[in-house]
Design a protein around this motif. Structure first.
Motif, PDB file in Angstrom:
ATOM      1  N   ARG A   2       0.854  -1.186   0.000  1.00  0.00           N
ATOM      2  CA  ARG A   2       0.000   0.000   0.000  1.00  0.00           C
ATOM      3  C   ARG A   2       0.886   1.231   0.000  1.00  0.00           C
ATOM      4  O   ARG A   2       2.017   1.214   0.509  1.00  0.00           O
ATOM      5  N   ALA A   3       0.346   2.289  -0.568  1.00  0.00           N
ATOM      6  CA  ALA A   3       1.050   3.564  -0.637  1.00  0.00           C
ATOM      7  C   ALA A   3       0.963   4.282   0.709  1.00  0.00           C
ATOM      8  O   ALA A   3       0.141   3.944   1.564  1.00  0.00           O
ATOM      9  N   ASP A  19       9.676  12.576   1.459  1.00  0.00           N
ATOM     10  CA  ASP A  19       8.840  11.861   2.421  1.00  0.00           C
ATOM     11  C   ASP A  19       8.719  12.737   3.663  1.00  0.00           C
ATOM     12  O   ASP A  19       9.687  12.894   4.414  1.00  0.00           O
ATOM     13  N   LEU A  68       3.788   4.570  -7.478  1.00  0.00           N
ATOM     14  CA  LEU A  68       3.170   5.211  -6.325  1.00  0.00           C
ATOM     15  C   LEU A  68       1.792   5.755  -6.676  1.00  0.00           C
ATOM     16  O   LEU A  68       0.840   5.617  -5.882  1.00  0.00           O
ATOM     17  N   LEU A  97      -0.663   2.881  -6.851  1.00  0.00           N
ATOM     18  CA  LEU A  97      -1.010   2.339  -5.535  1.00  0.00           C
ATOM     19  C   LEU A  97      -1.979   3.251  -4.777  1.00  0.00           C
ATOM     20  O   LEU A  97      -2.575   2.827  -3.792  1.00  0.00           O
ATOM     21  N   ALA A  98      -2.137   4.478  -5.240  1.00  0.00           N
ATOM     22  CA  ALA A  98      -3.114   5.377  -4.602  1.00  0.00           C
ATOM     23  C   ALA A  98      -4.529   4.822  -4.756  1.00  0.00           C
ATOM     24  O   ALA A  98      -5.416   5.167  -3.967  1.00  0.00           O
ATOM     25  N   VAL A 155       6.546   2.631   0.411  1.00  0.00           N
ATOM     26  CA  VAL A 155       5.367   1.770   0.447  1.00  0.00           C
ATOM     27  C   VAL A 155       5.596   0.762   1.569  1.00  0.00           C
ATOM     28  O   VAL A 155       6.717   0.604   2.059  1.00  0.00           O
TER      29      VAL A 155
END
Length: 93
Positions: free
Chosen positions: A7-8, A27, A44, A47-48, A90
């Motif tokens: 998961r993101a 980050d 990324l 994965l949203a 992630v």
């Protein structure tokens, strides 16, 4: 053994800025900046849409990228997911 789902980071945790052929990913949680190339920002973004494994990620990215000539796209994406996990961008779902 099946690849894990990833998961993101939560929305707003990462700031992604394109820099030509590279992208800077800041980050906010760790205060670290990572320089990456394609397909990391695209992974990324994909994965949203929710957690998935490498096979699911290949299906999500197939609409945007020509993955037919990439050999085993899921195996390649599995390695990229492991790299993103090592950077803390992630995490396993």
């Amino acid at each position: 053994m099946a690849d894990p789902a990833y998961r993101a980071a939560e929305e707003g945790a990462l700031r992604i800025e394109p820099l030509g052929e590279l992208a800077a990913i800041f980050d906010r949680r760790s205060q670290q900046t990572h320089l990456v190339t394609q397909p990391m920002p695209e992974i990324l973004a994909a994965l949203a849409g929710g957690p998935c494994d490498a096979e699911g990620l290949a299906a999500r990215l197939a609409d945007s990228f020509d993955l037919d000539g990439a050999g085993d796209a899921a195996a390649i994406l599995s390695e990229r997911l492991k790299e993103l996990a090592a950077m803390g961008l992630v995490e396993p779902a």
